[in-house]
Scaffold this motif. Structure first.
Motif, PDB file in Angstrom:
ATOM      1  N   GLY A  19       0.804   4.114   1.623  1.00 50.77           N
ATOM      2  CA  GLY A  19       1.075   4.835   2.860  1.00 50.77           C
ATOM      3  C   GLY A  19       0.363   6.179   2.883  1.00 50.77           C
ATOM      4  O   GLY A  19      -0.292   6.582   1.915  1.00 50.77           O
ATOM      5  N   ASP A  26      -6.734  -0.262   4.681  1.00 51.67           N
ATOM      6  CA  ASP A  26      -5.321   0.069   4.435  1.00 51.67           C
ATOM      7  C   ASP A  26      -4.564  -0.024   5.756  1.00 51.67           C
ATOM      8  O   ASP A  26      -4.233   0.994   6.386  1.00 51.67           O
ATOM      9  CB  ASP A  26      -5.210   1.480   3.848  1.00 51.67           C
ATOM     10  N   PRO A  27      -4.263  -1.245   6.230  1.00 52.20           N
ATOM     11  CA  PRO A  27      -3.593  -1.381   7.533  1.00 52.20           C
ATOM     12  C   PRO A  27      -2.181  -0.807   7.541  1.00 52.20           C
ATOM     13  O   PRO A  27      -1.699  -0.347   8.566  1.00 52.20           O
ATOM     14  CB  PRO A  27      -3.592  -2.893   7.765  1.00 52.20           C
ATOM     15  N   SER A  28      -1.481  -0.830   6.390  1.00 52.72           N
ATOM     16  CA  SER A  28      -0.126  -0.279   6.351  1.00 52.72           C
ATOM     17  C   SER A  28      -0.139   1.214   6.646  1.00 52.72           C
ATOM     18  O   SER A  28       0.661   1.714   7.448  1.00 52.72           O
ATOM     19  CB  SER A  28       0.502  -0.547   4.984  1.00 52.72           C
ATOM     20  N   THR A  29      -1.043   1.939   5.993  1.00 48.49           N
ATOM     21  CA  THR A  29      -1.154   3.376   6.260  1.00 48.49           C
ATOM     22  C   THR A  29      -1.559   3.623   7.705  1.00 48.49           C
ATOM     23  O   THR A  29      -1.053   4.545   8.358  1.00 48.49           O
ATOM     24  CB  THR A  29      -2.176   4.005   5.305  1.00 48.49           C
ATOM     25  N   ARG A  76      -0.858   1.804  10.322  1.00 52.75           N
ATOM     26  CA  ARG A  76       0.300   1.603  11.197  1.00 52.75           C
ATOM     27  C   ARG A  76       1.273   2.777  11.110  1.00 52.75           C
ATOM     28  O   ARG A  76       1.818   3.221  12.125  1.00 52.75           O
ATOM     29  CB  ARG A  76       1.016   0.300  10.819  1.00 52.75           C
ATOM     30  N   GLN A  77       1.505   3.266   9.897  1.00 54.21           N
ATOM     31  CA  GLN A  77       2.424   4.398   9.758  1.00 54.21           C
ATOM     32  C   GLN A  77       1.877   5.647  10.432  1.00 54.21           C
ATOM     33  O   GLN A  77       2.625   6.414  11.049  1.00 54.21           O
ATOM     34  CB  GLN A  77       2.682   4.669   8.269  1.00 54.21           C
ATOM     35  N   ARG A  98      -8.079   2.275   8.546  1.00 52.52           N
ATOM     36  CA  ARG A  98      -8.499   0.908   8.809  1.00 52.52           C
ATOM     37  C   ARG A  98      -9.848   0.614   8.154  1.00 52.52           C
ATOM     38  O   ARG A  98     -10.058  -0.480   7.602  1.00 52.52           O
ATOM     39  CB  ARG A  98      -8.572   0.678  10.314  1.00 52.52           C
ATOM     40  N   ARG A 106       2.293   5.603  14.214  1.00 54.72           N
ATOM     41  CA  ARG A 106       3.652   5.850  14.708  1.00 54.72           C
ATOM     42  C   ARG A 106       3.999   7.340  14.782  1.00 54.72           C
ATOM     43  O   ARG A 106       5.037   7.688  15.333  1.00 54.72           O
ATOM     44  CB  ARG A 106       4.668   5.133  13.816  1.00 54.72           C
ATOM     45  N   MET A 133       0.840  -1.187   0.000  1.00 51.26           N
ATOM     46  CA  MET A 133       0.000   0.000   0.000  1.00 51.26           C
ATOM     47  C   MET A 133       0.887   1.254   0.000  1.00 51.26           C
ATOM     48  O   MET A 133       2.004   1.232   0.527  1.00 51.26           O
ATOM     49  CB  MET A 133      -0.924   0.003   1.228  1.00 51.26           C
TER      50      MET A 133
END
Length: 342
Positions: free
Chosen positions: A3, A36-39, A41-42, A32, A45, A1
């Motif tokens: 991000g 888009d779990p990658s975005t 998570r970013q 979510r 952070r 993905m």
């Protein structure tokens, strides 16, 4: 993905710190829900900046052209420091003070336009100024400022680039200590003399003359080499003295500008206190004005009601007077008729 987008990240770092976490968590939830779990998570952070770092990020996001000028000037200043160019260094230092002052003023304006920003008297402008000055000495801080992703204020109390460059002239070979001389130049040292020619050698005068010429040529070459070494050492000493003078000037300039910074910070603090006092007085005057306007409005309403009451009373009094006069006239007519009858 892919991000999070740059626009989304800038929007988050444009958000005042007290609302940053809520805005970030909302963006994480949106990512979510979008699958888009990658975005997500970013985004999770990302850390909340301090108020001073938020103000610097706001400057980088709202006025990127000003921050780009700061980064460019910082590169020139670090180059001048590495090359120890005194006049250019002093010129760029003056430009740095002007640029930092203008950027701090711009930060104050940007904060005033933000509805949730702290009051002008509580803005950590000294930390903002320290961060901008640190950007001139540390390329990494300059890049963080330019990106608008600063998390906390930075400061640098030293002078020059980090790490501070060593004031040493770098040459192709290591410099020889002046106290040490080549063995041929030490007191009492003598050049090795050739062994006396044998009877067979003296029988060849051409060979002897050629060897003598070679010895003289070697001696002249050695003398020339020693002269060149002395000249090189003298030049290095001259350059070292020049660098030491430049260093003394730079350190004096540092002390002067640090004193100016201390004085300017104190003046700014006093100005903020005066401004806070004036703003408090203005707020009190506005409150009193609002109360006076309300009192005046009530007084106007009371006056109009009184005027209407007076008009009604006067009209009623006139009516009563007319009725009395009419009654008196009727009584006079009645009395006259009774007298005639008698």
């Amino acid at each position: 993905m892919p991000g999070p987008s740059t626009e989304l990240v800038q929007q988050l770092y444009r958000t005042p710190p007290d609302r940053f976490v809520a805005a970030r968590d909302a963006a994480v939830a949106d990512a979510r829900r979008a699958g888009d779990p990658s975005t997500a998570r970013q985004l999770a952070r990302l850390r909340r900046p301090t108020v001073a770092a938020w103000l610097v990020n706001l400057l980088a996001i709202r006025r990127p052209e000003l921050v780009a000028d700061l980064v460019e000037l910082a590169d020139e200043l670090r180059t001048a420091q590495r090359e120890l160019r005194g006049p250019r260094l002093r010129e760029l230092s003056a430009q740095r003070r002007a640029v930092v002052g203008a950027l701090v003023a711009e930060v104050r304006k940007l904060a005033a336009a933000e509805p949730d920003a702290p009051p002008a008297g509580r803005l950590p402008l000294a930390e903002v100024e320290a961060t901008l000055n640190a950007a001139f000495s540390d390329a990494e801080v300059a890049e963080q400022v330019r990106a608008g992703r600063l998390l906390r204020a930075a400061s640098y109390a030293g002078f020059g680039e980090v790490p501070r460059p060593q004031l040493r002239l770098v040459t192709g070979d290591d410099e020889e200590p002046e106290e040490e001389e080549r063995p041929s130049r030490r007191p009492g040292a003598q050049r090795a003399r050739p062994e006396p020619a044998t009877r067979t050698d003296r029988a060849a005068p051409g060979t002897d003359r050629a060897a003598s010429r070679k010895d003289r040529a070697a001696g002249r070459a050695e003398q020339a080499e020693r002269a060149a070494q002395r000249a090189a050492r003298a030049e290095r000493a001259r350059q070292r003295r020049a660098l030491e003078r430049e260093l003394a000037l730079a350190q004096a300039d540092q002390k002067r500008v640090e004193a100016e910074l201390t004085e300017a910070t104190g003046q700014e603090r006093d100005g903020v206190a005066v401004l806070d006092g004036i703003e408090a007085e203005l707020a009190e005057l506005e409150r009193r004005r609002a109360v006076a306007e309300q009192d005046l409005s009530r007084a106007k309403l009371a006056r109009r009601a009184a005027e209407r009451a007076v008009t009604v009373a006067r009209r009623r009094a006139g009516e009563v007077e007319g009725a009395i006069e009419a009654l008196a006239a009727e009584e006079g007519d009645a009395d006259g008729g009774a007298g005639a009858a008698d």
